[in-house]
Motif scaffolding. Structure first.
Motif, PDB file in Angstrom:
ATOM      1  N   PRO A 152       0.798  -1.225   0.000  1.00  0.00           N
ATOM      2  CA  PRO A 152       0.000   0.000   0.000  1.00  0.00           C
ATOM      3  C   PRO A 152       0.830   1.275   0.000  1.00  0.00           C
ATOM      4  O   PRO A 152       0.280   2.368  -0.168  1.00  0.00           O
ATOM      5  CB  PRO A 152      -0.832  -0.111   1.287  1.00  0.00           C
ATOM      6  N   ALA A 153       2.147   1.164   0.169  1.00  0.00           N
ATOM      7  CA  ALA A 153       3.004   2.350   0.122  1.00  0.00           C
ATOM      8  C   ALA A 153       3.279   2.820  -1.304  1.00  0.00           C
ATOM      9  O   ALA A 153       3.800   3.917  -1.509  1.00  0.00           O
ATOM     10  CB  ALA A 153       4.332   2.069   0.829  1.00  0.00           C
ATOM     11  N   PHE A 190       8.841   9.152   1.915  1.00  0.00           N
ATOM     12  CA  PHE A 190       7.973   9.370   3.073  1.00  0.00           C
ATOM     13  C   PHE A 190       7.686   8.102   3.872  1.00  0.00           C
ATOM     14  O   PHE A 190       7.911   8.049   5.087  1.00  0.00           O
ATOM     15  CB  PHE A 190       6.673  10.021   2.615  1.00  0.00           C
ATOM     16  N   PHE A 191       7.173   7.065   3.216  1.00  0.00           N
ATOM     17  CA  PHE A 191       6.694   5.918   3.981  1.00  0.00           C
ATOM     18  C   PHE A 191       7.818   5.092   4.586  1.00  0.00           C
ATOM     19  O   PHE A 191       7.624   4.471   5.641  1.00  0.00           O
ATOM     20  CB  PHE A 191       5.756   5.067   3.137  1.00  0.00           C
ATOM     21  N   VAL A 195      -0.305   1.355   5.369  1.00  0.00           N
ATOM     22  CA  VAL A 195       1.109   0.967   5.360  1.00  0.00           C
ATOM     23  C   VAL A 195       1.519   0.415   6.722  1.00  0.00           C
ATOM     24  O   VAL A 195       2.196  -0.625   6.820  1.00  0.00           O
ATOM     25  CB  VAL A 195       1.989   2.165   4.964  1.00  0.00           C
ATOM     26  N   ILE A 196       1.118   1.087   7.787  1.00  0.00           N
ATOM     27  CA  ILE A 196       1.486   0.640   9.135  1.00  0.00           C
ATOM     28  C   ILE A 196       0.874  -0.728   9.426  1.00  0.00           C
ATOM     29  O   ILE A 196       1.548  -1.628   9.956  1.00  0.00           O
ATOM     30  CB  ILE A 196       1.055   1.686  10.180  1.00  0.00           C
ATOM     31  N   ARG A 197      -0.387  -0.901   9.085  1.00  0.00           N
ATOM     32  CA  ARG A 197      -1.003  -2.216   9.296  1.00  0.00           C
ATOM     33  C   ARG A 197      -0.258  -3.311   8.540  1.00  0.00           C
ATOM     34  O   ARG A 197      -0.068  -4.414   9.056  1.00  0.00           O
ATOM     35  CB  ARG A 197      -2.463  -2.164   8.839  1.00  0.00           C
ATOM     36  N   GLN A 198       0.182  -2.992   7.320  1.00  0.00           N
ATOM     37  CA  GLN A 198       0.881  -3.991   6.507  1.00  0.00           C
ATOM     38  C   GLN A 198       2.205  -4.400   7.135  1.00  0.00           C
ATOM     39  O   GLN A 198       2.488  -5.589   7.291  1.00  0.00           O
ATOM     40  CB  GLN A 198       1.123  -3.429   5.105  1.00  0.00           C
ATOM     41  N   THR A 239      -6.391  -2.699   0.216  1.00  0.00           N
ATOM     42  CA  THR A 239      -5.039  -2.804  -0.330  1.00  0.00           C
ATOM     43  C   THR A 239      -4.539  -1.524  -0.978  1.00  0.00           C
ATOM     44  O   THR A 239      -3.346  -1.407  -1.259  1.00  0.00           O
ATOM     45  CB  THR A 239      -4.981  -3.912  -1.391  1.00  0.00           C
ATOM     46  N   LEU A 240      -5.441  -0.594  -1.252  1.00  0.00           N
ATOM     47  CA  LEU A 240      -5.154   0.630  -2.006  1.00  0.00           C
ATOM     48  C   LEU A 240      -4.763   0.348  -3.452  1.00  0.00           C
ATOM     49  O   LEU A 240      -4.208   1.205  -4.128  1.00  0.00           O
ATOM     50  CB  LEU A 240      -4.078   1.487  -1.327  1.00  0.00           C
TER      51      LEU A 240
END
Length: 286
Positions: free
Chosen positions: A115-116, A127-128, A159-162, A250-251
């Motif tokens: 998702p990043a 950034f991520f 992203v954090i969850r992933q 998933t974005l």
């Protein structure tokens, strides 16, 4: 009003957490970069509903800023932030220095994908990875059972969850709804950068997002609805980085609106970059 305990080192914070855990308390962390507003405070309230010991971190993280971004200008007012947290009765505040988080000789990074990819990363490729690094360090410093992040930064939440899932970190990651100003603008510490004229214009962003969702409800095709939204924003002086409908989980891009979606936007007014998002589900056929 009792001032919360302030911890400036990871070692001191861990001792406090160890005591709370030994007492059988459920521990929650609310990571922030300070300049707290009601959106941040809503995260603290959510944490207090779900945990027995709640702490917030205040740290402007240099690894998520590019050289041309606003690291030095980012608003900092620790005393005002601590006073707001004290009013909520928070248990502790983690207030590390850059040297505590990234001591001399620090040489490790965290690389994220999934998702990043694109959206924020298209204009902020650094950034991520910077966010993933600091959140990893904060979670390891505080060792919470629960960490809460705002849905305003929806891609960041995904992203954090992933990476928490991928790295088998024993912490629950929870999202909390976006908090908005009276005119609908999503609360952000960077809103204070807006000139009075641009602050008035900024309220168009959530209006356009809501109108796009209504158009989709009424059967407008996704590309047409998005193109109309971009046109309206540009006509009012926004420089649009992206305006897209993605899978909420998933974005990933979608060719047609199915299942749970997120409408995500980033646009600039003057020197200020605004982001926002709204949830959408395709109406069921009657």
């Amino acid at each position: 009003m009792t001032r919360p305990r302030i911890f400036e080192t990871i070692a001191a914070l861990r001792k406090e957490v160890e005591i709370a855990r030994r007492d059988g308390r459920r521990i929650a962390l609310v990571p922030t970069m300070g300049a707290l507003h009601d959106g941040h405070l809503s995260l603290v309230r959510s944490a207090q509903e779900r945990a027995d010991f709640v702490m917030a971190s205040i740290f402007v993280n240099p690894t998520q800023f590019a050289p041309n971004e606003d690291f030095d200008a980012y608003p900092r007012d620790h005393e005002a932030d601590i006073a707001k947290l004290a009013e909520l009765g928070i248990d502790a505040v983690f207030l590390p220095t850059v040297g505590e988080m990234y001591p001399k000789g620090f040489a490790t990074g965290v690389t994220v994908g999934g998702p990043a990819r694109d959206l924020e990363s298209a204009t902020r490729p650094h950034f991520f990875n910077g966010v993933a690094l600091v959140v990893t360090k904060l979670l390891l410093a505080a060792l919470p059972d629960l960490a809460i992040f705002g849905e305003k930064d929806y891609q960041q939440l995904c992203v954090i969850r992933q990476f928490v899932r991928d790295l088998n970190m024993p912490v629950e990651i929870a999202g909390a709804p976006t908090v908005r100003e009276g005119d609908g603008l999503a609360m952000s510490s960077r809103n204070r950068y807006l000139s009075p004229q641009d602050r008035h214009k900024a309220a168009l962003l959530p209006v356009v997002l809501r109108d796009i969702l209504k158009a989709l409800d009424d059967g407008t095709h996704v590309p047409e609805a998005l193109a109309d939204g971009i046109r309206r924003l540009k006509e009012d002086g926004f420089e649009v980085d992206y305006l897209e409908l993605r899978s909420a989980e998933t974005l990933a891009p979608v060719d047609d609106a199915t299942a749970e979606m997120r409408l995500l936007a980033a646009a600039r007014l003057g020197d200020t970059r605004l982001i926002d998002n709204m949830a959408w589900s395709k109406p069921r056929a009657s």
